[in-house]
Design a protein around this motif. Structure first.
Motif, PDB file in Angstrom:
ATOM      1  N   ALA A 182      28.993 -13.621  34.556  1.00 10.65           N
ATOM      2  CA  ALA A 182      30.337 -13.101  34.296  1.00 10.65           C
ATOM      3  C   ALA A 182      30.961 -13.783  33.085  1.00 10.65           C
ATOM      4  O   ALA A 182      31.627 -13.139  32.262  1.00 10.65           O
ATOM      5  CB  ALA A 182      31.228 -13.309  35.528  1.00 10.65           C
ATOM      6  N   GLY A 183      30.727 -15.085  32.939  1.00 10.37           N
ATOM      7  CA  GLY A 183      31.296 -15.823  31.823  1.00 10.37           C
ATOM      8  C   GLY A 183      30.717 -15.422  30.486  1.00 10.37           C
ATOM      9  O   GLY A 183      31.451 -15.254  29.506  1.00 10.37           O
ATOM     10  N   VAL A 184      29.412 -15.250  30.404  1.00 11.35           N
ATOM     11  CA  VAL A 184      28.772 -14.886  29.138  1.00 11.35           C
ATOM     12  C   VAL A 184      29.225 -13.505  28.671  1.00 11.35           C
ATOM     13  O   VAL A 184      29.613 -13.312  27.515  1.00 11.35           O
ATOM     14  CB  VAL A 184      27.237 -14.917  29.266  1.00 11.35           C
ATOM     15  CG1 VAL A 184      26.585 -14.307  28.027  1.00 11.35           C
ATOM     16  CG2 VAL A 184      26.750 -16.338  29.447  1.00 11.35           C
ATOM     17  N   ILE A 185      29.196 -12.543  29.563  1.00 11.18           N
ATOM     18  CA  ILE A 185      29.545 -11.171  29.188  1.00 11.18           C
ATOM     19  C   ILE A 185      31.002 -11.068  28.753  1.00 11.18           C
ATOM     20  O   ILE A 185      31.329 -10.384  27.780  1.00 11.18           O
ATOM     21  CB  ILE A 185      29.261 -10.204  30.358  1.00 11.18           C
ATOM     22  CG1 ILE A 185      27.746 -10.143  30.623  1.00 11.18           C
ATOM     23  CG2 ILE A 185      29.801  -8.814  30.059  1.00 11.18           C
ATOM     24  CD1 ILE A 185      27.368  -9.330  31.842  1.00 11.18           C
ATOM     25  N   SER A 186      31.889 -11.777  29.423  1.00 14.26           N
ATOM     26  CA  SER A 186      33.312 -11.652  29.131  1.00 14.26           C
ATOM     27  C   SER A 186      33.729 -12.359  27.845  1.00 14.26           C
ATOM     28  O   SER A 186      34.693 -11.952  27.193  1.00 14.26           O
ATOM     29  CB  SER A 186      34.145 -12.203  30.297  1.00 14.26           C
ATOM     30  OG  SER A 186      33.917 -13.583  30.479  1.00 14.26           O
ATOM     31  N   GLY A 187      33.007 -13.405  27.451  1.00 16.90           N
ATOM     32  CA  GLY A 187      33.490 -14.194  26.329  1.00 16.90           C
ATOM     33  C   GLY A 187      32.595 -14.300  25.114  1.00 16.90           C
ATOM     34  O   GLY A 187      32.941 -15.000  24.160  1.00 16.90           O
ATOM     35  N   ALA A 204      38.508 -20.693  20.438  1.00 17.24           N
ATOM     36  CA  ALA A 204      37.763 -21.334  21.525  1.00 17.24           C
ATOM     37  C   ALA A 204      38.566 -21.372  22.818  1.00 17.24           C
ATOM     38  O   ALA A 204      38.035 -21.069  23.899  1.00 17.24           O
ATOM     39  CB  ALA A 204      37.357 -22.749  21.118  1.00 17.24           C
ATOM     40  N   VAL A 205      39.844 -21.739  22.736  1.00 13.95           N
ATOM     41  CA  VAL A 205      40.629 -21.847  23.970  1.00 13.95           C
ATOM     42  C   VAL A 205      40.962 -20.462  24.535  1.00 13.95           C
ATOM     43  O   VAL A 205      41.066 -20.296  25.757  1.00 13.95           O
ATOM     44  CB  VAL A 205      41.918 -22.676  23.755  1.00 13.95           C
ATOM     45  CG1 VAL A 205      41.576 -24.107  23.386  1.00 13.95           C
ATOM     46  CG2 VAL A 205      42.834 -22.048  22.712  1.00 13.95           C
ATOM     47  N   SER A 206      41.118 -19.476  23.642  1.00 13.34           N
ATOM     48  CA  SER A 206      41.335 -18.106  24.133  1.00 13.34           C
ATOM     49  C   SER A 206      40.118 -17.637  24.910  1.00 13.34           C
ATOM     50  O   SER A 206      40.234 -17.066  26.004  1.00 13.34           O
ATOM     51  CB  SER A 206      41.610 -17.163  22.954  1.00 13.34           C
ATOM     52  OG  SER A 206      42.779 -17.533  22.265  1.00 13.34           O
ATOM     53  N   ARG A 207      38.952 -17.889  24.327  1.00 10.66           N
ATOM     54  CA  ARG A 207      37.706 -17.518  24.991  1.00 10.66           C
ATOM     55  C   ARG A 207      37.542 -18.310  26.283  1.00 10.66           C
ATOM     56  O   ARG A 207      37.128 -17.771  27.314  1.00 10.66           O
ATOM     57  CB  ARG A 207      36.529 -17.796  24.065  1.00 10.66           C
ATOM     58  CG  ARG A 207      35.169 -17.670  24.739  1.00 10.66           C
ATOM     59  CD  ARG A 207      34.047 -18.133  23.828  1.00 10.66           C
ATOM     60  NE  ARG A 207      32.790 -18.158  24.554  1.00 10.66           N
ATOM     61  CZ  ARG A 207      32.348 -19.179  25.261  1.00 10.66           C
ATOM     62  NH1 ARG A 207      33.091 -20.287  25.365  1.00 10.66           N
ATOM     63  NH2 ARG A 207      31.188 -19.116  25.890  1.00 10.66           N
TER      64      ARG A 207
END
Length: 307
Positions: free
Chosen positions: A25-30, A273-276
């Motif tokens: 979920a983390g890789v796909i979203s960011g 970076a922080v947005s991601r």
């Protein structure tokens, strides 16, 4: 035949599987924001994320934002699963309490995170090296070849052929320096924030989706802010190829970068970076908690309706 049923029957097995879902979920979203961050960090021109995005899409197509995603996506299930399983084991091991029902103390959470970050660097460093080489294609820092490839396997073979094991693990030291303390901050912030928003949830495991998203996002932001200069140095070390070695090591990269571009270079791309980080880690922890509760409760998930 009986491996998976027995594996999922154990708490370690469930934490492993839930961590894998969280990583996906983390890789796909960011990933698109991660590509922009890498471009910002490696460039001498302090362009805005929007400006880099516009140029990338115009010159290379929207698909360039996902270039290199196969490398982390292929490994992230296993990597993130190991991270969450290791963290759960270490945080319990560092906890002086003998009660299995009580959540680990915040000190144990931080120590477990530090140990987890250091150990996972062994797996993460080669993956990030390949990802960064792919993301930096068509930039001034990666013009060793005019051939563009989207295959992580081809990039890995090329690095192995020219640089060997040392090349594959280029940047391992700075990865450990970045990840060990940042993971301590990461897990501590998540546990503290979720308990702050929903008192008692660490014991009852009942909280809202908003609590998971905000707590996970806050943890991601805090961990990136504390380690970001190290990440800039890591990107520059891993982005250079054998034919164009500019930095001899961590200190040399730090000194030359600051001398040529000022101290602001160490924070270049932080906004991206922080947005991601907020988006990605909100998704990671939400997917992890949902999966964990689904596995522990045999498909029944109880959630609170409010933050």
């Amino acid at each position: 035949m009986d491996f998976w049923p027995e594996f999922l029957a154990s708490s370690s097995g469930r934490e492993f599987v839930a961590g894998g879902f969280g990583g996906i979920a983390g890789v796909i979203s960011g990933y698109p924001l991660d590509t922009l961050r890498i471009r910002q960090q490696s460039s001498k021109n302090n362009g805005s994320a929007f400006g880099i995005l516009r140029k990338m899409v115009a010159r290379e197509g929207a698909g360039s934002l996902y270039r290199g995603m196969a490398a982390p996506l292929a490994s992230v299930t296993f990597q993130n699963a190991i991270v969450f399983q290791t963290y759960a084991s270490l945080s319990r091991a560092f906890d002086p309490s003998d009660s299995a029902k009580d959540p680990p103390s915040y000190k144990s959470v931080a120590l477990g995170g530090i140990g987890t970050g250091g150990l996972q660097s062994l797996l993460l460093s080669p993956v990030e090296l390949i990802k960064i080489r792919l993301q930096l294609q068509n930039t001034n820092q990666s013009k060793e070849s005019t051939t563009t490839t989207t295959s992580p396997i081809k990039v890995a073979k090329n690095i192995w052929r020219k640089e060997g094991l040392r090349g594959i693990y280029r940047g391992l030291g700075i990865t450990v320096i970045r990840d060990a303390p940042s993971h301590g901050v990461y897990f501590w912030t998540y546990e503290y924030m979720r308990e702050h928003f929903h008192p008692g949830c660490r014991t009852s495991s009942k909280e809202s989706l908003n609590t998971m998203l905000v707590s996970g996002g806050s943890a991601g932001v805090a961990s990136w802010v504390c380690c970001y200069p190290f990440d800039v140095v890591k990107t520059r070390l891993q982005g250079q190829t054998l034919s164009a070695i500019k930095y001899k090591g961590i200190y040399d990269c730090f000194a030359k970068s600051v001398k040529e571009e000022g101290y602001q270079v160490l924070w270049r791309g932080l906004g991206t970076a922080v947005s991601r980080a907020f988006v990605v880690n909100g998704a990671v922890f939400a997917a992890y908690e949902f999966s964990l509760r689904f596995l522990f409760n045999n498909g029944n998930i109880q959630m609170q309706e409010t933050l």
